[in-house]
Design an enzyme around this catalytic site. Structure first.
Site, PDB file in Angstrom:
ATOM      1  CE  LYS A   1      40.651  46.375  35.253  1.00 25.66           C
ATOM      2  NZ  LYS A   1      41.349  47.625  34.822  1.00 25.66           N
TER       3      LYS A   1
ATOM      4  CE1 TYR B   1      38.625  46.211  38.316  1.00 26.34           C
ATOM      5  CE2 TYR B   1      39.286  43.901  38.408  1.00 26.34           C
ATOM      6  CZ  TYR B   1      39.608  45.245  38.421  1.00 26.34           C
ATOM      7  OH  TYR B   1      40.935  45.620  38.538  1.00 26.34           O
TER       8      TYR B   1
END
Length: 252
Positions: free
Chosen positions: A157, A153
């Site tokens: 991001k 993640y």
């Protein structure tokens, strides 16, 4: 073109930050395509917009599937008009420590966050270029700065931040801006699921998070929607390539 004539696409808009953003852009006068992998799940957001006098359609699409994305954008253009506002919000979590993370967990997160943003942006930008006006807002996260158990993640991001800055450079000459919003702790179903995974009471997690945030509260989806609203509007035409942390205090 006035904002009331704008058409926006918001991915992952059935709930959470995406739903709040769709409602806010509709309140700003835009027609909104509420996109989610589960078409039926878009019904509540669409109904709320329509009940307030707005225009919206629910669109089912897997953001990582090129054919489904192309079909979704074509449908939006046909039913609502040329989309010139795009909010790449769709996201998933597959948290785990590095040594436990499977290649599938890595690929799933990359495909939804990065490939999904790429496909929707590529399919939508032609409408923006034709109109010589566009707003792209990508959802990053404070996790881009690193967060235990989120190597996939965090990487996705952080990747969206580089993606955003490059879009700003390439598309700026066509009157198109691209920015990223990086939320901190926001109360959503996703953060509730994180608490459950960590076997922590969600209320206790919120209290702990608030104690470490300078403004002493956790965030709400509407906090993010307000920032996106600004970036999607006429007044943000000289703001591009930026990453705005909406986290109740400094993060970078």
């Amino acid at each position: 073109m006035s904002e009331s004539a704008r058409v926006a696409i918001v991915t992952g808009a059935a709930r959470g930050i995406g739903a709040a953003t769709a409602l806010r852009l509709a309140a700003d006068g835009m027609a909104v395509a509420v996109v989610d992998i589960d078409a039926a799940a878009t019904g509540e957001t669409v109904a709320t917009i329509e009940a307030a006098g707005g225009r919206a359609i629910g669109v089912g699409a897997d953001v990582s599937d090129a054919d489904q994305v192309a079909a979704a954008v074509a449908r939006v253009a046909d039913e609502l008009g040329a989309p010139t506002v795009l909010v790449n919000n769709a996201g998933v979590l597959r948290d785990n420590l590095l040594f436990k993370m499977s290649p599938t967990d890595w690929d799933t997160v990359m495909n939804v966050h990065l490939r999904g943003a790429f496909l929707f942006t590529q399919a939508t930008q032609k409408h923006m270029v034709e109109q010589r006006w566009g707003r792209i807002v990508n959802l990053s996260s404070t996790s881009a700065l690193g967060n235990r158990g989120q190597v996939n993640y965090s990487a996705a991001k952080a990747g969206l931040q580089g993606f955003t800055k490059t879009l700003a450079i390439e598309l700026g000459p066509f009157g198109i801006t691209a920015n990223a919003v990086a939320p901190g702790f926001i109360v959503t179903e996703m953060t509730a699921a994180t608490a459950e995974r960590m076997k922590i009471d969600f209320d206790e997690l919120q209290k702990h998070a608030a104690s470490e945030i300078p403004v002493r509260r956790v965030g709400r989806p509407e906090d993010i929607a307000h920032t996106i609203s600004f970036l999607a509007g006429e007044g943000a035409s000289f703001v591009s390539g930026q990453v705005i942390y909406v986290a109740g205090g400094p993060k970078d």
